[in-house]
Design an enzyme around this catalytic site. Structure first.
Site, PDB file in Angstrom:
ATOM      1  N   GLU A  57       1.011  -0.969   0.077  1.00 26.04           N
ATOM      2  CA  GLU A  57      -0.078  -0.016  -0.072  1.00 26.04           C
ATOM      3  C   GLU A  57       1.034   1.247  -0.222  1.00 26.04           C
ATOM      4  O   GLU A  57       1.592   1.438   0.891  1.00 26.04           O
ATOM      5  CB  GLU A  57      -0.935   0.008   1.181  1.00 26.04           C
ATOM      6  CG  GLU A  57      -2.146   1.019   1.188  1.00 26.04           C
ATOM      7  CD  GLU A  57      -1.856   2.247   1.806  1.00 26.04           C
ATOM      8  OE1 GLU A  57      -1.039   3.005   1.188  1.00 26.04           O
ATOM      9  OE2 GLU A  57      -2.607   2.498   2.664  1.00 26.04           O
ATOM     10  N   CYS A 105      -2.511   8.576   4.376  1.00 21.22           N
ATOM     11  CA  CYS A 105      -2.435   8.021   2.901  1.00 21.22           C
ATOM     12  C   CYS A 105      -4.034   8.611   2.150  1.00 21.22           C
ATOM     13  O   CYS A 105      -3.698   8.620   1.084  1.00 21.22           O
ATOM     14  CB  CYS A 105      -1.994   6.676   2.872  1.00 21.22           C
ATOM     15  SG  CYS A 105      -3.187   5.469   3.675  1.00 21.22           S
TER      16      CYS A 105
END
Ligand code: ADP
Length: 481
Positions: free
Chosen positions: A250, A284
């Site tokens: 990720e 994020c």
């Protein structure tokens, strides 16, 4: 008194690292020394991997109901030590108490969820072309799983990954970020008491270039789950490629938030403020680019200005604080440079844009609104990771989608419109792993499939999806004779 163990946890014991070199941790709140962590060399990493490797077969064959019981015990321990977790998280990472409470609760929830998800794993019985054959599939663990995590959610991200790694029957070598090793050690202190057999849980500490690289190069680690930057993900993938590791990556986002003419202004304002300023923007799935139609731009700017004025920047231990300091100088100077670049290229600084004065460290950053931002600016192309709300004006849906898809990232986005057909059209056009309609871009439910398109990552995690991604499929063919 140490707030968390400073040693490595290998094969069921807290041990000194080979060189006993340490990382010193200072709180971003006031710069006071909080504790330290011993750096694991590649020899230490090898030891941890050997322990994990020796424990892998037995743990993988332990019945899932037994594994689930241990997972629930871990959740009980996180629950009992909740206040301790919250206080450490505030001190080491700097997020306000309310946010630290939500994050600490995540430790409990992920372990309970993974304990139950593993009981609901389904596989197939497949028709065979041979009438005498019966074919079915099972899922089995990879073996040793390396988990490398960042500092922005030092409890949430590791537990989101570690819980399904362990529930699936893998053994663990965990390296937290060097900025937040104490939270990492605290997770392992809790797991130690839960009753995982020796060698199932191992902790190594240290910088990415030393400890992280030793992990990605280690041939006995079968899989790595990593959350962090694209650059680091690429380095890990290069090394992991040499030993054919399974990867779950990720790699961050550049969250476009699209506000159309007919959006509910109040709803969009609330959502944008939350996604740009939560955790001081160090998220994020933050709102990193706000794409607003011409007709909506002035109204949205005014409304965001009012909302931004309500942000209470300060000491995260105080109940009135809604935004705390940034983690460190590296992050703060990147934000400085993105704002400088934007202003030099013609953006207008509407509010904020600098470090706040009157605090014990230089890490308190004023919540910032930038107008007239264009797609060529650094702030539009890279992850800024700060409390900045950059507004980019666009003509229509088509242009919004085109700008949204202009970066390398593709993690999460959101769209604000009252016209659901337009919302769905955009949701299908935007190349991100998740699209939220009339919902903040940082909306989080750990059970939903989660992961990036394009360079934002590989694979999907979240709930049962994590269990699927952390186990491998085996096909069994039986001949009835
Ligand atoms: P961030 O920009 O959020 O700090 P990084 O990708 O640099 O993101 O770091 C996230 C995690 O990756 C941290 O635990 C860090 O130590 C680790 N890391 C950094 N460089 C490497 C590397 N070359 N190999 C493996 N892990 C690394």
């Amino acid at each position: 008194m140490s707030v968390a163990k400073d040693k490595l946890f290998i094969d069921g014991a807290w041990i000194d690292s080979q060189e006993k070199k340490t990382i010193e941790i200072k709180s971003p709140i006031d710069g006071a020394k909080l504790g330290s962590a011993q750096i694991a060399t590649s020899e230490d990493v090898n030891k941890a991997v050997e322990a994990a490797s020796s424990a892998a077969d037995k743990w993988g064959r332990t019945h899932f109901v037994e594994r689930a019981e241990i997972m629930h015990k871990a959740a009980d321990i996180f629950e009992k030590r909740f206040e301790e977790l919250v206080n450490l998280l505030i001190m080491e990472q700097g997020k306000p108490k309310a946010d630290a409470q939500i994050e600490s609760q995540g430790c409990v929830n992920y372990f309970r969820d993974a304990a139950e998800d593993i009981k609901r794993l389904q596989t197939d019985m497949l028709p065979s072309i041979d009438p005498k054959k019966r074919v079915y599939t099972i899922r089995q663990p990879y073996g040793v799983f390396g988990v490398i995590t960042p500092w922005n959610f030092p409890f949430d991200i590791p537990c989101f990954i570690i819980a399904p790694v362990l529930a699936s029957g893998n053994t663990l070598v965990f390296k937290p970020a060097e900025q937040t090793p104490l939270c990492g050690a605290k997770i392992v202190e809790c797991l130690e008491k839960a009753g995982f057999p020796k060698g199932v849980v191992n902790l190594v500490q240290g910088p990415g270039e030393i400890t992280g690289e030793a992990m990605s190069a280690n041939g006995e680690i079968n899989a790595i789950a990593f959350t962090g930057s694209i650059e680091t993900g690429r380095r890990i993938a290069e090394r992991a490629g040499k030993t054919i590791k399974h990867l779950l990556l990720e790699l961050g986002g550049n969250g476009p938030v699209i506000v159309l003419d007919d959006a509910d202004l109040e709803l969009a304002t609330e959502a944008i403020a939350l996604s740009c300023y939560m955790n001081a923007g160090q998220v994020c799935n933050a709102g990193e680019r706000i794409l607003v139609t011409k007709q909506m731009n002035d109204r949205l700017t005014k409304s965001l200005l009012q909302k931004t004025a309500q942000i209470k920047l300060g000491d995260p231990r105080l109940p009135e604080t809604t935004m705390g300091p940034l983690i460190d100088e590296t992050v703060a100077s990147k934000i400085d440079s993105h704002i400088k670049d934007a202003v030099e290229k013609g953006a207008k600084l509407t509010v904020g844009g600098k470090r706040a004065t009157g605090f014990p460290t230089k890490l308190y950053f004023e919540p910032t609104i930038l107008n007239d931002v264009s797609p060529d600016m650094l702030i539009s192309r890279e992850e800024t990771f700060g409390p900045v709300c950059p507004l980019i004006e666009c003509e229509n849906i088509e242009e919004a989608a085109q700008i949204a898809n202009q970066t390398d990232y593709g993690l999460m986005s959101s769209v604000f419109t009252k016209d659901l057909a337009k919302g769905i059209k955009l949701a299908e056009l935007i190349k991100t792993g998740t699209v939220a309609i009339n919902t903040p871009s940082n909306y989080w439910e750990g059970r939903l499939p989660w992961g990036g398109m394009r360079k934002s990552g590989l694979g999907r995690q979240g709930g049962i999806q994590s269990i699927i991604s952390m186990t491998q499929l085996k096909t069994i063919i039986l001949d009835l004779g």
